[in-house]
Design an enzyme around this catalytic site. Sequence first.
Site, short mmCIF file in Angstrom:
data_model
loop_
_atom_site.label_atom_id
_atom_site.label_comp_id
_atom_site.label_asym_id
_atom_site.label_seq_id
_atom_site.Cartn_x
_atom_site.Cartn_y
_atom_site.Cartn_z
N ASP A 192 -7.67 -7.95 5.20
CA ASP A 192 -6.49 -8.63 3.78
C ASP A 192 -6.07 -9.69 5.04
O ASP A 192 -6.46 -10.99 4.43
CB ASP A 192 -5.45 -8.04 3.57
CG ASP A 192 -5.99 -7.00 2.49
OD1 ASP A 192 -6.87 -7.31 1.89
OD2 ASP A 192 -4.78 -6.20 2.28
N SER A 227 1.13 -0.71 -0.41
CA SER A 227 0.10 0.00 -0.06
C SER A 227 0.68 1.06 -0.19
O SER A 227 0.52 2.05 -0.70
CB SER A 227 -1.24 -0.01 1.08
OG SER A 227 -1.97 -0.94 1.66
N ARG A 264 -3.61 -13.86 -1.78
CA ARG A 264 -3.91 -15.00 -0.42
C ARG A 264 -4.43 -15.93 -0.07
O ARG A 264 -3.86 -15.75 1.10
CB ARG A 264 -4.50 -13.05 0.12
CG ARG A 264 -3.64 -11.25 -0.41
CD ARG A 264 -4.00 -10.52 1.02
NE ARG A 264 -3.64 -9.24 0.55
CZ ARG A 264 -2.71 -8.88 0.85
NH1 ARG A 264 -1.75 -9.46 1.17
NH2 ARG A 264 -1.98 -7.62 0.67
N LYS A 318 -13.21 -8.79 -2.75
CA LYS A 318 -11.64 -8.30 -3.52
C LYS A 318 -10.68 -9.29 -4.87
O LYS A 318 -12.31 -10.27 -5.51
CB LYS A 318 -10.77 -9.88 -1.96
CG LYS A 318 -10.91 -8.36 -1.07
CD LYS A 318 -10.42 -7.32 -1.33
CE LYS A 318 -10.64 -6.18 0.40
NZ LYS A 318 -10.43 -4.99 -0.10
C1 S3P Z 1 -5.65 -1.13 0.29
C2 S3P Z 1 -6.59 -0.75 1.24
C3 S3P Z 1 -7.84 -2.66 0.73
C4 S3P Z 1 -6.52 -3.80 0.67
C5 S3P Z 1 -6.05 -3.51 -0.25
C6 S3P Z 1 -5.14 -2.36 -0.38
C7 S3P Z 1 -4.67 0.54 0.03
O1 S3P Z 1 -8.73 -1.87 0.49
O2 S3P Z 1 -7.81 -4.71 0.31
O3 S3P Z 1 -5.28 -4.62 -0.49
O4 S3P Z 1 -3.71 -0.45 -0.80
O5 S3P Z 1 -5.59 1.11 -0.07
P1 S3P Z 1 -10.10 -1.57 0.63
O6 S3P Z 1 -9.89 -0.81 1.52
O7 S3P Z 1 -10.81 -0.74 -0.72
O8 S3P Z 1 -10.06 -2.59 1.15
#
Ligand code: S3P
Length: 419
Positions: free
Chosen positions: A307, A20, A380, A334
């Site tokens: 996650d 992220s 995952r 997802k």
């Molecule tokens: C992420 C936010 C999450 C997560 C994804 C990465 C991000 O999704 O599941 O793997 O980097 O902002 P959401 O916030 O849309 O649930």
Amino acid sequence: MKIKPSRKIRGVVAPPSDKSITHRALFFSSISNGNSTIFTPLYSEDTMRTLNFVESLGVKIEISGGVLHVKPPSKLHEPTSPIDCGNSGTTARIGMGLLARETFFSVLYGDKSLSKRPMRRVVEPLSLMGARFDGRNGGSNLPISVRGGHLHSISYTSSVSSAQVKSSFIFGALNADGISSYVEPNQSRDHTERFLSQFDLVKVEGREIKIHPGFVPHFKIKVVGDFSSAAFFVVLGVIHPNSHLEIKDVGLNPTRTGLLKILKKMGANVEITKMVEDVEPYGNLVVESSNLKGVEVSTDEVPTLIDEVPLVALLGAFATGETVVRGALELRKKETDRIKATVDILSQMGVEIEEFDDGFRVQGGRKLHDAKLNSFGDHRMAMLASIAGVSAEGVEIENDKCVAISYPSFFSDLKEVIR
Ligand code: S3P
């Protein structure tokens, strides 16, 4: 991939860098007023999508070992061809926020999985700001075209707790004609707010995020370890009957570490042995074999372990009593439907698991057996099945290459701790 059961788990794991934060560092440096440096970024399939994304807008990136030197142009260019976001929801969604700022024309597309995932959640707020989108199903799915620019500031309350949606909004709002405001139902990961607060571009007041338009100053950032990648080893260390693992330099941002709270409630032997407070806090963990008890995860906790929810099901299988997760409908949106995939994988291994619309119930205590499983092309899910197999009687996983989406060295890191 054939995973054998293991008698003993020992060692030190340095998880890969945070996905992220790497995505965000690339996007921020592209709209910055000078050259930025990103130390220890994650090199994975998803983050390379974002790297290619911003390069197609004229950003020059020099990769020098574990460092990225990013040189944004004075003005981003119109891409010459449609941009491929692959499997990466973060690339597509935050990318749309970035493109909404620009008057030029662009088109985004992705793989089969990403093309099914909902995009209305970002298209709607950005359209309210004044950007124009078109795409499949009335602009709800990729491929989507964007023509933006001249954005208006708005106040927006999102119906989903999603850091991707929030960040996409913030990227647009940084280029709007006034102060914008954003509220989400429950707190999702706050990497974007933490980064921008340093420059007073964002102010968080309780549940409300205020975005002040402005330039992102050029910056240097060191990306910490990814808690979501480390989580597979944390859970392995806890469920395996003969284990002791140290996890080094992992991000411990409280909006990401909901799993640690759940583990505590379950009675797991997990200790934070080093904690460094920084823009993104990080530290070390020690985990050991544990006697677990079942737990209930509530709706407001879900975004802080979004996650890791599939891992809670696996923990539940090794716990006494019942483990229940509700309010996790987002999991169905997802890379694959992760409620269905979790139930499928664990029930094939002999776990007593019941599927709900928005979660599952696991009855712990049954012995897991070997199985031939499909990852459904979801990184995952492949890692979940691997950890389950190592701790039980082994597994064979079809479609295992997808781990490269977030954790290219997963199988070699796993091999290292198997004794
Ligand atoms: C992420 C936010 C999450 C997560 C994804 C990465 C991000 O999704 O599941 O793997 O980097 O902002 P959401 O916030 O849309 O649930």
